[in-house]
Scaffold this active site. Sequence first.
Site, PDB file in Angstrom:
ATOM      1  CB  SER A 178      -4.349  -6.613   4.665  1.00  0.00           C
ATOM      2  OG  SER A 178      -3.986  -5.349   4.198  1.00  0.00           O
ATOM      3  CE  LYS A 224     -13.193  -7.056   4.435  1.00  0.00           C
ATOM      4  NZ  LYS A 224     -12.654  -6.395   3.243  1.00  0.00           N
ATOM      5  CG  HIS A 268      -1.930  -1.013   1.355  1.00  0.00           C
ATOM      6  ND1 HIS A 268      -2.065  -1.834   2.453  1.00  0.00           N
ATOM      7  CD2 HIS A 268      -2.921  -1.377   0.497  1.00  0.00           C
ATOM      8  CE1 HIS A 268      -3.090  -2.648   2.268  1.00  0.00           C
ATOM      9  NE2 HIS A 268      -3.623  -2.411   1.092  1.00  0.00           N
ATOM     10  NE  ARG A 273      -2.476  -7.626  -4.246  1.00  0.00           N
ATOM     11  CZ  ARG A 273      -3.175  -8.136  -3.249  1.00  0.00           C
ATOM     12  NH1 ARG A 273      -2.613  -8.342  -2.085  1.00  0.00           N
ATOM     13  NH2 ARG A 273      -4.443  -8.457  -3.411  1.00  0.00           N
TER      14      ARG A 273
HETATM   15  O1  PNS Z   1      -9.231  -2.750   0.537  1.00  0.00           O
HETATM   16  P1  PNS Z   1     -10.535  -3.232  -0.008  1.00  0.00           P
HETATM   17  O2  PNS Z   1     -11.325  -3.974   1.053  1.00  0.00           O
HETATM   18  O3  PNS Z   1     -10.374  -4.030  -1.280  1.00  0.00           O
HETATM   19  O4  PNS Z   1     -11.379  -1.900  -0.387  1.00  0.00           O
HETATM   20  C1  PNS Z   1     -12.680  -1.994  -0.914  1.00  0.00           C
HETATM   21  C2  PNS Z   1     -13.378  -0.611  -0.921  1.00  0.00           C
HETATM   22  C3  PNS Z   1     -13.381   0.002   0.463  1.00  0.00           C
HETATM   23  C4  PNS Z   1     -12.659   0.311  -1.875  1.00  0.00           C
HETATM   24  C5  PNS Z   1     -14.842  -0.839  -1.426  1.00  0.00           C
HETATM   25  O5  PNS Z   1     -15.439  -1.857  -0.682  1.00  0.00           O
HETATM   26  C6  PNS Z   1     -15.711   0.426  -1.322  1.00  0.00           C
HETATM   27  O6  PNS Z   1     -15.545   1.356  -2.062  1.00  0.00           O
HETATM   28  N1  PNS Z   1     -16.658   0.423  -0.365  1.00  0.00           N
HETATM   29  C7  PNS Z   1     -17.577   1.514  -0.152  1.00  0.00           C
HETATM   30  C8  PNS Z   1     -18.990   1.137  -0.584  1.00  0.00           C
HETATM   31  C9  PNS Z   1     -19.229   1.474  -2.050  1.00  0.00           C
HETATM   32  O7  PNS Z   1     -19.097   2.604  -2.486  1.00  0.00           O
HETATM   33  N2  PNS Z   1     -19.616   0.469  -2.848  1.00  0.00           N
HETATM   34  C10 PNS Z   1     -19.907   0.640  -4.261  1.00  0.00           C
HETATM   35  C11 PNS Z   1     -18.671   0.586  -5.137  1.00  0.00           C
HETATM   36  S1  PNS Z   1     -18.370  -1.033  -5.699  1.00  0.00           S
END
Ligand code: PNS
Length: 162
Positions: free
Chosen positions: A128, A41, A17, A90
């Site tokens: 992670s 989560k 990151h 990645r």
């Molecule tokens: O590190 P991650 O868990 O892969 O991140 C995922 C994240 C936080 C970017 C994604 O879950 C997110 O944007 N969540 C907010 C809810 C949202 O806007 N959902 C619609 C877009 S798919």
Amino acid sequence: MSIAVYPGSFDPVTNGHIDIVEKSSRLFDKVIIAVVHNVTKKALFTLDERVALIKESTGHLDNVEVDCFSGLLANYLYEKNAGAIIRGLRSISDFEYEMHMAMMNKRLIPEVDTIFIIADTEYVFVSSSGVKEAALLGGDVTSMVPPQVKAGLEQKYRQIRG
Ligand code: PNS
């Protein structure tokens, strides 16, 4: 001013990151690392702990801010007047999920584009979840996470083991 948001769970932040943040900070005037507050989560680190660990690990980057958000990312992007979403890639296995998320966000907020940044090869295997499992089982994660995160993992697992 070009503003990019780098959203994620960051549970915890890894050197992969940080590599993406460093690259982004060279491309945009301001980068906001946005830690998601996802009530459904279960995270190892609390939201405040994740934010603090990222702040400590990105203190060397002047144009990087750390924040958190809940709800729809599109609404947060609008609030922050962001023009781009940063996501790290990645491997090809990341791509399908990322592509769907980018398309969904494009539909929700058409003026914002998702920019994918390829992590350096030394971080291709670092995630992670992998780091948490390795640390829990006593593996050495020194090369995979910032020192503060390594200490945080040790403390968490000491508490869990009792
Ligand atoms: O590190 P991650 O868990 O892969 O991140 C995922 C994240 C936080 C970017 C994604 O879950 C997110 O944007 N969540 C907010 C809810 C949202 O806007 N959902 C619609 C877009 S798919």
